[in-house]
Design an enzyme around this catalytic site. Structure first.
Site, short mmCIF file in Angstrom:
data_model
loop_
_atom_site.label_atom_id
_atom_site.label_comp_id
_atom_site.label_asym_id
_atom_site.label_seq_id
_atom_site.Cartn_x
_atom_site.Cartn_y
_atom_site.Cartn_z
N GLU A 123 0.86 -1.05 0.06
CA GLU A 123 0.06 0.13 0.07
C GLU A 123 0.80 1.25 0.08
O GLU A 123 0.29 2.45 0.03
CB GLU A 123 -0.91 -0.03 1.16
CG GLU A 123 -2.09 -1.05 1.22
CD GLU A 123 -2.92 -1.27 -0.02
OE1 GLU A 123 -3.17 0.00 -0.54
OE2 GLU A 123 -3.23 -2.04 -0.79
N GLU A 137 4.74 2.35 3.95
CA GLU A 137 3.42 1.83 4.01
C GLU A 137 2.30 2.57 3.73
O GLU A 137 1.27 2.26 3.62
CB GLU A 137 3.34 0.84 5.12
CG GLU A 137 4.18 -0.13 5.49
CD GLU A 137 3.98 -1.09 7.02
OE1 GLU A 137 4.44 -0.62 8.15
OE2 GLU A 137 2.69 -1.82 6.74
N ARG A 139 1.58 6.91 1.79
CA ARG A 139 2.09 7.89 0.79
C ARG A 139 3.09 8.76 0.82
O ARG A 139 2.94 9.56 1.84
CB ARG A 139 0.72 8.53 0.47
CG ARG A 139 0.79 9.44 -0.94
CD ARG A 139 -0.43 10.06 -1.33
NE ARG A 139 -0.23 10.91 -2.40
CZ ARG A 139 -0.46 10.91 -3.66
NH1 ARG A 139 -0.67 9.52 -3.94
NH2 ARG A 139 -0.23 11.81 -4.55
N SER A 174 9.43 4.39 10.21
CA SER A 174 8.37 3.59 9.36
C SER A 174 7.07 4.42 9.22
O SER A 174 6.96 5.34 9.99
CB SER A 174 7.93 2.76 10.50
OG SER A 174 6.68 1.99 10.06
N ARG A 232 -4.21 13.09 19.27
CA ARG A 232 -5.59 13.64 19.48
C ARG A 232 -6.26 13.11 20.73
O ARG A 232 -6.45 12.20 20.87
CB ARG A 232 -6.45 13.56 18.32
CG ARG A 232 -7.66 14.52 18.13
CD ARG A 232 -8.43 14.19 16.92
NE ARG A 232 -7.50 14.54 15.67
CZ ARG A 232 -7.64 15.70 15.40
NH1 ARG A 232 -8.19 16.87 15.90
NH2 ARG A 232 -7.05 16.16 14.08
N SER A 282 -9.12 12.36 22.75
CA SER A 282 -10.39 11.39 22.47
C SER A 282 -11.81 12.19 23.09
O SER A 282 -12.73 12.01 22.65
CB SER A 282 -10.12 10.09 22.95
OG SER A 282 -9.97 10.00 24.50
#
Length: 344
Positions: free
Chosen positions: A205, A221, A223, A241, A318, A320
């Site tokens: 991907e 993995e 863009r 990564s 972020r 929650s």
């Protein structure tokens, strides 16, 4: 005529029925070729300076091969092979790294990137899009879209199938060059003009655009868009990564330090320092407001993400409950870093 050039390459490519270039393949592009090499081929090509793409014949290829035999054995051997080609031949000579003016020039600069001769944002790519024709990339090579239907019919009439792999301005990098020491799970997801450094793995991907890439080692993995360069850092072993999106543009390089993790469906629009973590699903732009928290999760300040660009050992997440973007010191990374330095 200057005896020094920015780049030179001998190639062969594909033209449509009107003689318009669709693509060019350069197996051995040169960055800053020697003055002796330039002086040997210039009179044979009729080159008198500037940035030019000059078509040449098989006889000229043989003549240049002989002229380079004692100057550059590799280029001499290449020209001997090119003399056998049934496809059109072109020599592209770039006196300066200036805005592009032809399709062969555009393809040469894409090759320089994928051959690791220049890094993303290391050359002038102004005007590239109008010079890259949108073509059908098929199992028979590049085909002009206006000629595709007829070529499909011709193939069917002799019992063959003309497979159209994609319709795009950019071809697959691996159809032109496979850099050493890399793994690419799906070659269709890495465009010509990507810089894929030694030790890089691009998973199924993963996607790497032109004028973008990774210095390596690293795992891609997600863009990596144009303008992004994932660096390998300078202190710790290992790589970066990324499972999210790295977005660049303009004249800004979005660099990523060593030992970073960008979670699934996350993305960044700022450079990251070493050992940064961006949690899954979080997208950070330069203008994103970020709440800085201390060790007790108390609010210290609210800044824009650009103010944290390049800083090491940060954890972006972020909240929650209220949706606020927060940043804390990445304690795990700091402790690991201190332990490694103590061990050394």
């Amino acid at each position: 005529m200057s005896s020094t050039l920015f780049s030179l390459a001998f190639g062969l490519g594909t033209q449509n029925r009107k003689g318009v270039w669709l693509e060019v393949f350069y197996s051995q592009p040169l960055l800053a070729p020697s003055a002796e090499l330039v002086a040997a081929v210039a009179p044979i090509l009729g080159y008198e300076g500037g940035n030019q793409a000059i078509a040449f014949s098989s006889n000229q290829a043989r003549e240049m091969s002989a002229a380079l035999r004692s100057i550059d054995a590799a280029q001499s051997a290449l020209l001997t092979r090119l003399a056998e080609s049934a496809n059109p031949l072109v020599a592209t000579l770039l006196a300066e790294d200036t805005a592009l003016t032809s399709t062969p020039e555009a393809y040469l600069k894409l090759h320089l990137l994928s051959h690791r001769l220049v890094k993303p944002h290391g050359q002038n790519l102004s005007g590239i899009f109008p010079l890259l024709p949108n073509v059908a990339w098929t199992n028979a090579g590049a085909i002009d879209l206006s000629e595709l239907a007829e070529r499909q019919l011709e193939a069917r009439l002799v019992g063959k199938l003309l497979e159209v792999v994609s319709v795009d301005k950019f071809p697959k990098m691996t159809d032109y060059v496979v850099p050493s020491g890399v793994r690419i799970a799906d070659s269709a997801r890495v465009r010509l003009g990507a810089y894929i450094g030694e030790g890089t793995t691009v998973m199924h991907e993963g996607f790497v655009n032109f004028n973008a890439g990774t210095e390596g080692p690293g795992m891609i993995e997600g863009r990596v868009s144009a303008g992004v360069f994932v660096g390998k850092g300078s202190d710790l072993g290992g790589g970066c990564s990324t499972m999210g999106t790295l977005s660049g543009g303009g004249n800004i390089i979005i660099s990523v330090g060593e030992g970073c993790l960008i979670g699934a469906n996350a993305g960044i629009g700022i450079p990251l320092g070493d050992r940064n973590i961006v949690e899954a699903g979080l997208y950070i732009t330069a203008g994103t407001k970020v709440a800085l928290l201390d060790d007790q999760n108390a609010l210290v300040n609210v800044v824009k993400a650009r103010d944290l660009a390049g800083q090491p050992d940060l954890l972006f997440r972020r909240n929650s409950r209220n949706g606020a973007v927060e940043c804390k010191t990445n304690k795990t990374a700091i402790e690991l870093n201190e332990a490694l330095h103590a061990h050394n």
